[in-house]
Design an enzyme around this catalytic site. Structure first.
Site, short mmCIF file in Angstrom:
data_model
loop_
_atom_site.label_atom_id
_atom_site.label_comp_id
_atom_site.label_asym_id
_atom_site.label_seq_id
_atom_site.Cartn_x
_atom_site.Cartn_y
_atom_site.Cartn_z
N LYS A 68 17.75 -12.27 56.09
CA LYS A 68 17.01 -11.15 55.51
C LYS A 68 17.87 -9.90 55.50
O LYS A 68 18.34 -9.45 56.55
CB LYS A 68 15.73 -10.89 56.32
CG LYS A 68 14.97 -9.64 55.93
CD LYS A 68 13.82 -9.37 56.90
CE LYS A 68 13.19 -8.01 56.66
NZ LYS A 68 12.15 -7.70 57.68
N ASP A 73 14.01 -0.13 55.40
CA ASP A 73 12.62 -0.49 55.16
C ASP A 73 11.71 0.67 55.49
O ASP A 73 11.41 0.93 56.65
CB ASP A 73 12.24 -1.72 55.99
CG ASP A 73 10.81 -2.15 55.74
OD1 ASP A 73 10.27 -1.78 54.67
OD2 ASP A 73 10.24 -2.85 56.60
N LYS A 116 5.51 3.19 56.53
CA LYS A 116 5.54 3.14 57.99
C LYS A 116 5.32 4.54 58.58
O LYS A 116 5.60 5.54 57.93
CB LYS A 116 6.90 2.63 58.47
CG LYS A 116 7.19 1.17 58.18
CD LYS A 116 8.59 0.82 58.68
CE LYS A 116 8.92 -0.64 58.42
NZ LYS A 116 8.14 -1.54 59.27
N ASP A 164 16.94 -3.46 59.71
CA ASP A 164 16.12 -4.52 59.12
C ASP A 164 16.96 -5.50 58.31
O ASP A 164 16.40 -6.43 57.72
CB ASP A 164 15.00 -3.91 58.27
CG ASP A 164 13.76 -4.78 58.24
OD1 ASP A 164 13.64 -5.67 59.09
OD2 ASP A 164 12.90 -4.57 57.36
N ASP A 220 4.68 -3.64 53.37
CA ASP A 220 5.57 -3.63 54.53
C ASP A 220 5.82 -5.03 55.07
O ASP A 220 6.57 -5.21 56.01
CB ASP A 220 5.00 -2.73 55.63
CG ASP A 220 6.02 -2.40 56.70
OD1 ASP A 220 7.23 -2.46 56.40
OD2 ASP A 220 5.62 -2.09 57.84
N GLU A 227 7.56 -7.24 53.56
CA GLU A 227 8.47 -7.46 52.44
C GLU A 227 9.56 -8.47 52.72
O GLU A 227 10.11 -9.09 51.81
CB GLU A 227 9.10 -6.13 52.00
CG GLU A 227 10.31 -5.67 52.80
CD GLU A 227 10.06 -5.48 54.29
OE1 GLU A 227 10.96 -5.79 55.09
OE2 GLU A 227 8.96 -5.03 54.66
N ARG A 229 9.51 -11.43 54.05
CA ARG A 229 9.16 -12.80 53.61
C ARG A 229 9.18 -12.91 52.09
O ARG A 229 9.39 -14.00 51.55
CB ARG A 229 7.79 -13.17 54.18
CG ARG A 229 6.64 -12.34 53.67
CD ARG A 229 5.43 -12.38 54.57
NE ARG A 229 5.65 -11.62 55.80
CZ ARG A 229 4.76 -11.52 56.78
NH1 ARG A 229 3.59 -12.14 56.67
NH2 ARG A 229 5.02 -10.81 57.85
#
Length: 495
Positions: free
Chosen positions: A266, A271, A278, A289, A348, A350, A352
């Site tokens: 990933k 993010d 967030k 991230d 959020d 995201e 996956r």
């Protein structure tokens, strides 16, 4: 700081070095190297043990300056703790503390005898590899030039020689390669997101491929992905001025017709949470991230540097998740590369959404023997396992066992969580084939269940490294995990 490592046959009392490193257990029990130093130095260590200046407590350090009878200018005595309870984790800890102590001394090199300390169930190659990796980890300094550092007028540690038998050479060679991968992963993850964006990661991958003849690199831009149908991945990146990249590195170390192993990471380079924004406090940590991407790239580099006789692919979906007038929204329905439709309940969640398309692409393009993804995927995994173990999910018991074993070998441990079909109903959607979140319960597991929908027919495992990829706090740095675990898994596959 990049340490240089070497192996030599040396005696602690005659080694010509700025510093010799030896260990002492609690209750004054000396290792063989410490006993030889003590004998040559006229009982200098035992006197300090008796006076209480050397406690032997695990990780404690004491420096003896210019002891008589020694060729070395200093002796660093490292506490090993109780011999009865000495184990692999303790060994790693004392090697790290020893290196931290060395970096505080005005020296450029040292000779360490810690790799000769017996560790139950571990051979000399393991001890040497673990000692070197622990030293490299402890000596790491963030090297980007954004924070000017005054050049020291004192010498700085640049090399460590380990006194060990030649049979341990393999361990040192592996350590040098894995350390390079770990440093790459840490440096990439530590960079600020205005530097480390999708294009930057792609450039790093291309540069590595160009410098290694057995490696090739393909980078898909957003237009190419759009033509191929990466509907889920591209939705996540719609709000950012930094366009997504899909990076695929290939290493041919085995037979040309042999199916590869695959690592997928990933790569959310920052993010914000997107429209599901967030909270502000702690958001600066979201540069990490892309820790999964950094980890699989580091493991790929380690495998290439070790020259493993396997074929390996490393696929990184690199995307930035930003709020914008063009951002994807909660309640949007996306069509993934696999054709599965996804209802977005939270922008959020995201990671996956980019991984599902990357996993589909990897399976379709490379038909791998096995596919492992690594991702800083869920805060729920941090709540479940803390900062010590990565979450492991797989429907393949043998693959899960391989990864757990690799984690135990390297002390980069994982803990298996269930991936039962019972949890799949939490992802039911009234508007699409699947929802992108499954509610507040079992959040790490339902994220794994989501990814499992896109890996049918594949030998696949998922590593949630949200708790292990970086240290918390304003000064927390990337850890480089799970490079050691994945590198060991690949070593085991190369046989």
């Amino acid at each position: 700081m990049t340490l240089q490592f070497s192996l030599a046959s040396a005696a602690p009392e005659t080694a010509e070095t700025p510093c010799v490193v030896v260990g002492v257990y609690e209750n004054g029990l000396l290792t063989s190297a410490a006993a030889r130093v003590d004998s040559a130095a006229g009982g200098a260590i035992k006197r300090q043990v008796e006076s209480g200046d050397i406690s032997g407590k695990a990780g404690s350090t004491t420096v003896l300056f210019a002891p008589e009878g020694m060729h070395a200018k200093r002796v660093l005595v490292v506490g090993l703790g109780s011999q009865k309870s000495f184990d692999a984790a303790r060994f790693q800890k004392v090697c790290m503390e020893a290196t931290r102590a060395l970096t505080r001394l005005p020296i450029d090199s040292a000779v360490s005898f810690l790799a000769d300390v017996e560790v139950p169930g571990r051979d000399s190659a393991w001890r040497l590899r673990t000692a070197a990796l622990a030293a490299d980890h402890a000596a790491y300094r963030y090297t980007a030039t954004f924070k000017p550092r005054e050049k020291s007028s004192q010498p700085e540690l640049t090399s460590i020689t380990f006194a060990s038998d030649e049979q341990a050479r393999t361990g040192l060679d592996q350590a040098i390669a894995i350390a390079e991968g770990v440093r790459f992963a840490r440096e990439l993850a530590n960079l600020p997101p205005n530097i480390c964006n999708p294009a930057y990661i792609a450039d790093q991958a291309v540069q590595f491929a160009e410098s290694n003849e057995k490696v090739s690199c393909t980078v898909l831009d957003h237009e190419e992905m759009d033509q191929l149908g990466f509907g889920s991945l591209l939705a996540v990146g719609r709000g950012s001025a930094n366009h997504p990249k899909l990076i695929a590195l290939e290493y041919i170390g085995g037979a040309s017709d042999e199916k590869p192993y695959a690592l997928v990471g990933k790569g959310i380079t920052f993010d914000t949470g997107g429209i599901s924004l967030k909270p502000g406090p702690g958001m600066e940590e979201m540069k990490f991230d892309m820790g999964g991407a950094a980890g699989v790239l580091g493991a790929f580099i380690a495998a290439v540097k070790m020259g493993l006789k396997i074929n390996l692919v490393c696929v990184v979906p690199a995307v930035e998740n930003m709020p914008d007038g063009n951002s994807y929204r909660p309640s949007d329905v996306l069509t993934s590369l696999s054709g599965i439709t996804i209802e977005v309940l939270n922008t959020d969640a995201e990671g996956r959404l980019i991984l599902c398309d990357a996993l589909t692409y990897t399976a379709q393009t490379f038909q791998p023997k096995a596919m492992i993804d690594a991702a800083t995927l869920t805060g729920a995994c941090v709540i479940a396992l803390g900062k010590h173990a990565s979450g492991l999910m797989s429907k393949h018991d043998d693959l899960a066992a391989e990864l757990l074993s690799a984690g135990e070998t390297t002390l980069d441990r994982a803990w298996r969580l269930p991936l039962w079909d019972d949890y799949q109903t939490q992802l039911d959607s009234g508007f699409a084939d699947i929802a992108n979140i499954g509610g507040k319960n079992a959040g790490a597991i339902t994220a794994g269940c989501f990814l499992s929908r896109f890996t049918e027919g594949q030998r696949w495992a998922h590593l949630d490294i949200a708790g292990t990829a970086w240290d918390e706090g304003r000064k927390g740095l990337a850890t480089g995990r799970p490079v050691p675990l994945l590198a060991q898994w690949l070593i085991d596959r190369a046989g």
